[in-house]
Motif scaffolding. Sequence first.
Motif, PDB file in Angstrom:
ATOM      1  N   ALA A   1      25.853  94.683  40.823  1.00  0.00           N
ATOM      2  CA  ALA A   1      24.571  94.353  40.178  1.00  0.00           C
ATOM      3  C   ALA A   1      24.517  92.886  39.776  1.00  0.00           C
ATOM      4  CB  ALA A   1      24.337  95.270  38.981  1.00  0.00           C
ATOM      5  N   GLY A   2      25.034  92.056  40.650  1.00  0.00           N
ATOM      6  CA  GLY A   2      24.981  90.610  40.404  1.00  0.00           C
ATOM      7  C   GLY A   2      26.083  90.105  39.514  1.00  0.00           C
ATOM      8  N   VAL A   3      26.958  90.958  39.062  1.00  0.00           N
ATOM      9  CA  VAL A   3      28.047  90.567  38.161  1.00  0.00           C
ATOM     10  C   VAL A   3      29.368  90.709  38.909  1.00  0.00           C
ATOM     11  CG1 VAL A   3      29.245  91.005  35.993  1.00  0.00           C
ATOM     12  CG2 VAL A   3      26.761  91.279  36.153  1.00  0.00           C
ATOM     13  N   THR A   4      30.178  89.663  38.890  1.00  0.00           N
ATOM     14  CA  THR A   4      31.469  89.683  39.549  1.00  0.00           C
ATOM     15  C   THR A   4      32.506  90.261  38.585  1.00  0.00           C
ATOM     16  OG1 THR A   4      30.906  87.730  40.872  1.00  0.00           O
ATOM     17  CG2 THR A   4      33.232  88.299  40.691  1.00  0.00           C
ATOM     18  N   MET A   5      33.156  91.316  39.030  1.00  0.00           N
ATOM     19  CA  MET A   5      34.135  91.996  38.175  1.00  0.00           C
ATOM     20  C   MET A   5      35.475  92.084  38.899  1.00  0.00           C
ATOM     21  SD  MET A   5      31.942  95.116  36.486  1.00  0.00           S
ATOM     22  CE  MET A   5      33.331  95.548  35.437  1.00  0.00           C
ATOM     23  N   ALA A   6      36.525  91.911  38.118  1.00  0.00           N
ATOM     24  CA  ALA A   6      37.873  92.047  38.675  1.00  0.00           C
ATOM     25  C   ALA A   6      38.172  93.530  38.866  1.00  0.00           C
ATOM     26  CB  ALA A   6      38.886  91.391  37.750  1.00  0.00           C
ATOM     27  N   THR A   7      39.089  93.819  39.778  1.00  0.00           N
ATOM     28  CA  THR A   7      39.437  95.208  40.079  1.00  0.00           C
ATOM     29  C   THR A   7      39.955  95.929  38.853  1.00  0.00           C
ATOM     30  OG1 THR A   7      39.948  94.580  42.348  1.00  0.00           O
ATOM     31  CG2 THR A   7      40.825  96.673  41.558  1.00  0.00           C
ATOM     32  N   LYS A   8      40.795  95.229  38.045  1.00  0.00           N
ATOM     33  CA  LYS A   8      41.374  95.871  36.870  1.00  0.00           C
ATOM     34  C   LYS A   8      40.300  96.237  35.846  1.00  0.00           C
ATOM     35  CE  LYS A   8      42.592  91.466  34.633  1.00  0.00           C
ATOM     36  NZ  LYS A   8      41.718  91.579  33.489  1.00  0.00           N
ATOM     37  N   ASP A   9      39.228  95.427  35.753  1.00  0.00           N
ATOM     38  CA  ASP A   9      38.130  95.755  34.823  1.00  0.00           C
ATOM     39  C   ASP A   9      37.336  96.978  35.314  1.00  0.00           C
ATOM     40  OD1 ASP A   9      38.841  93.607  33.217  1.00  0.00           O
ATOM     41  OD2 ASP A   9      37.488  92.223  34.271  1.00  0.00           O
ATOM     42  N   ILE A  10      37.193  97.044  36.641  1.00  0.00           N
ATOM     43  CA  ILE A  10      36.485  98.203  37.211  1.00  0.00           C
ATOM     44  C   ILE A  10      37.279  99.478  36.952  1.00  0.00           C
ATOM     45  CG2 ILE A  10      35.661  99.252  39.343  1.00  0.00           C
ATOM     46  CD1 ILE A  10      35.206  96.399  40.396  1.00  0.00           C
ATOM     47  N   ILE A  11      38.603  99.391  37.156  1.00  0.00           N
ATOM     48  CA  ILE A  11      39.452 100.569  36.925  1.00  0.00           C
ATOM     49  C   ILE A  11      39.423 100.966  35.458  1.00  0.00           C
ATOM     50  CG2 ILE A  11      41.840 101.376  36.926  1.00  0.00           C
ATOM     51  CD1 ILE A  11      42.310  99.705  39.436  1.00  0.00           C
ATOM     52  N   SER A  12      39.377  99.975  34.542  1.00  0.00           N
ATOM     53  CA  SER A  12      39.312 100.276  33.106  1.00  0.00           C
ATOM     54  C   SER A  12      38.029 101.032  32.764  1.00  0.00           C
ATOM     55  CB  SER A  12      39.392  98.966  32.314  1.00  0.00           C
ATOM     56  OG  SER A  12      39.253  99.220  30.926  1.00  0.00           O
ATOM     57  N   THR A  13      36.920 100.621  33.382  1.00  0.00           N
ATOM     58  CA  THR A  13      35.643 101.304  33.129  1.00  0.00           C
ATOM     59  C   THR A  13      35.690 102.748  33.635  1.00  0.00           C
ATOM     60  OG1 THR A  13      34.427  99.193  33.293  1.00  0.00           O
ATOM     61  CG2 THR A  13      33.167 101.244  33.572  1.00  0.00           C
ATOM     62  N   LEU A  14      36.263 102.919  34.812  1.00  0.00           N
ATOM     63  CA  LEU A  14      36.379 104.282  35.357  1.00  0.00           C
ATOM     64  C   LEU A  14      37.273 105.157  34.481  1.00  0.00           C
ATOM     65  CD1 LEU A  14      36.757 103.388  39.151  1.00  0.00           C
ATOM     66  CD2 LEU A  14      34.778 104.472  38.037  1.00  0.00           C
ATOM     67  N   GLN A  15      38.339 104.586  33.953  1.00  0.00           N
ATOM     68  CA  GLN A  15      39.244 105.356  33.089  1.00  0.00           C
ATOM     69  C   GLN A  15      38.556 105.764  31.786  1.00  0.00           C
ATOM     70  OE1 GLN A  15      42.560 102.616  32.842  1.00  0.00           O
ATOM     71  NE2 GLN A  15      43.671 103.625  34.541  1.00  0.00           N
ATOM     72  N   GLN A  16      37.684 104.890  31.276  1.00  0.00           N
ATOM     73  CA  GLN A  16      36.931 105.242  30.070  1.00  0.00           C
ATOM     74  C   GLN A  16      35.988 106.429  30.337  1.00  0.00           C
ATOM     75  OE1 GLN A  16      34.949 101.694  28.698  1.00  0.00           O
ATOM     76  NE2 GLN A  16      36.863 100.606  28.239  1.00  0.00           N
ATOM     77  N   ARG A  17      35.405 106.414  31.538  1.00  0.00           N
ATOM     78  CA  ARG A  17      34.532 107.550  31.899  1.00  0.00           C
ATOM     79  C   ARG A  17      35.331 108.847  31.971  1.00  0.00           C
ATOM     80  NH1 ARG A  17      29.736 107.260  34.997  1.00  0.00           N
ATOM     81  NH2 ARG A  17      30.678 108.738  36.467  1.00  0.00           N
ATOM     82  N   ILE A  18      36.505 108.786  32.562  1.00  0.00           N
ATOM     83  CA  ILE A  18      37.335 109.993  32.690  1.00  0.00           C
ATOM     84  C   ILE A  18      37.792 110.473  31.315  1.00  0.00           C
ATOM     85  CG2 ILE A  18      39.537 110.850  33.557  1.00  0.00           C
ATOM     86  CD1 ILE A  18      39.170 109.050  36.000  1.00  0.00           C
ATOM     87  N   ALA A  19      38.153 109.539  30.429  1.00  0.00           N
ATOM     88  CA  ALA A  19      38.604 109.916  29.083  1.00  0.00           C
ATOM     89  C   ALA A  19      37.473 110.597  28.309  1.00  0.00           C
ATOM     90  CB  ALA A  19      39.093 108.681  28.332  1.00  0.00           C
ATOM     91  N   ALA A  20      36.271 110.070  28.423  1.00  0.00           N
ATOM     92  CA  ALA A  20      35.133 110.665  27.719  1.00  0.00           C
ATOM     93  C   ALA A  20      34.841 112.067  28.266  1.00  0.00           C
ATOM     94  CB  ALA A  20      33.913 109.770  27.855  1.00  0.00           C
ATOM     95  N   SER A  21      34.937 112.204  29.580  1.00  0.00           N
ATOM     96  CA  SER A  21      34.687 113.512  30.191  1.00  0.00           C
ATOM     97  C   SER A  21      35.741 114.530  29.767  1.00  0.00           C
ATOM     98  CB  SER A  21      34.666 113.383  31.714  1.00  0.00           C
ATOM     99  OG  SER A  21      34.455 114.634  32.319  1.00  0.00           O
ATOM    100  N   THR A  22      37.010 114.086  29.739  1.00  0.00           N
ATOM    101  CA  THR A  22      38.090 114.986  29.326  1.00  0.00           C
ATOM    102  C   THR A  22      37.920 115.418  27.873  1.00  0.00           C
ATOM    103  OG1 THR A  22      39.602 113.912  30.879  1.00  0.00           O
ATOM    104  CG2 THR A  22      40.583 115.228  29.107  1.00  0.00           C
ATOM    105  N   ALA A  23      37.522 114.474  27.005  1.00  0.00           N
ATOM    106  CA  ALA A  23      37.297 114.809  25.596  1.00  0.00           C
ATOM    107  C   ALA A  23      36.155 115.804  25.458  1.00  0.00           C
ATOM    108  CB  ALA A  23      37.000 113.535  24.808  1.00  0.00           C
ATOM    109  N   ALA A  24      35.119 115.629  26.269  1.00  0.00           N
ATOM    110  CA  ALA A  24      33.983 116.557  26.212  1.00  0.00           C
ATOM    111  C   ALA A  24      34.415 117.957  26.634  1.00  0.00           C
ATOM    112  CB  ALA A  24      32.854 116.053  27.099  1.00  0.00           C
ATOM    113  N   GLU A  25      35.223 118.040  27.705  1.00  0.00           N
ATOM    114  CA  GLU A  25      35.700 119.345  28.162  1.00  0.00           C
ATOM    115  C   GLU A  25      36.568 120.012  27.107  1.00  0.00           C
ATOM    116  OE1 GLU A  25      35.092 121.247  30.704  1.00  0.00           O
ATOM    117  OE2 GLU A  25      33.660 119.879  31.622  1.00  0.00           O
ATOM    118  N   THR A  26      37.445 119.216  26.484  1.00  0.00           N
ATOM    119  CA  THR A  26      38.318 119.769  25.448  1.00  0.00           C
ATOM    120  C   THR A  26      37.504 120.244  24.247  1.00  0.00           C
ATOM    121  OG1 THR A  26      40.085 118.272  26.134  1.00  0.00           O
ATOM    122  CG2 THR A  26      40.295 119.295  23.968  1.00  0.00           C
ATOM    123  N   THR A  27      36.545 119.398  23.858  1.00  0.00           N
ATOM    124  CA  THR A  27      35.694 119.771  22.724  1.00  0.00           C
ATOM    125  C   THR A  27      34.869 121.011  23.053  1.00  0.00           C
ATOM    126  OG1 THR A  27      35.547 117.440  22.100  1.00  0.00           O
ATOM    127  CG2 THR A  27      33.933 118.943  21.138  1.00  0.00           C
TER     128      THR A  27
END
Length: 206
Positions: A37-63
């Motif tokens: 979306a016009g923003v240059t992101m490093a691979t490690k930042d992209i992976i960090s964002t994906l991991q945050q999504r997975i953590a939130a989803s896992t917390a929702a499932e646990t809750t």
Amino acid sequence: MGSNTPKNSRPSQTAADQKLIDGLNKHAATITVIVIAGVTMATKDIISTLQQRIAASTAAETTRATWQAAVVADEAEREKTRQFISGLRQALLAAFAGQVDALADFGLTPRKAVVLTPDEKVARAAKAKATRAARHTMGKVQKSKITGDNPTGAPPVSPAGGPPPTGTPATPPASPSPATPPAVPAQTATGTPAATPTPPSTEPKS
């Protein structure tokens, strides 16, 4: 081969996010930055964002699982104590009958008197009468007529040839049959009456 658009369910989206992380890690040497979306992101930042999504989803499932377990426990406890709560309310209604303010302190309201319509009263009376007939229910007067000699309450039967019991109307005697008419003397073939034989004399001979 996986789908470019995962199903709209949390487990499917979480699995798709994890596959993106796996691919980025595998090709980290080749892909160091990505323009999103016009923003240059490093691979490690992209992976960090994906991991945050997975953590939130896992917390929702646990809750969600914890919530479901809590709901089951709540329903079981309410069912177990349902009769207890009902008895408590009935006891308070009886103890503070007619005291509106006191009952309001417990979140209760006085019982309302049941007012039946004329049709409902007639229907209830008919139902009660049918129930009494089906159960052979008797009142005091009917019960008083039942004795040890007559446990069924049926009218007493008089013995053969004897007087009827007290209080029972007597049966009228049968009408006598009409007298037999006297025999008519037989006639001969000529129409004259046949001679009637004379009975032997019973007087002693001289």
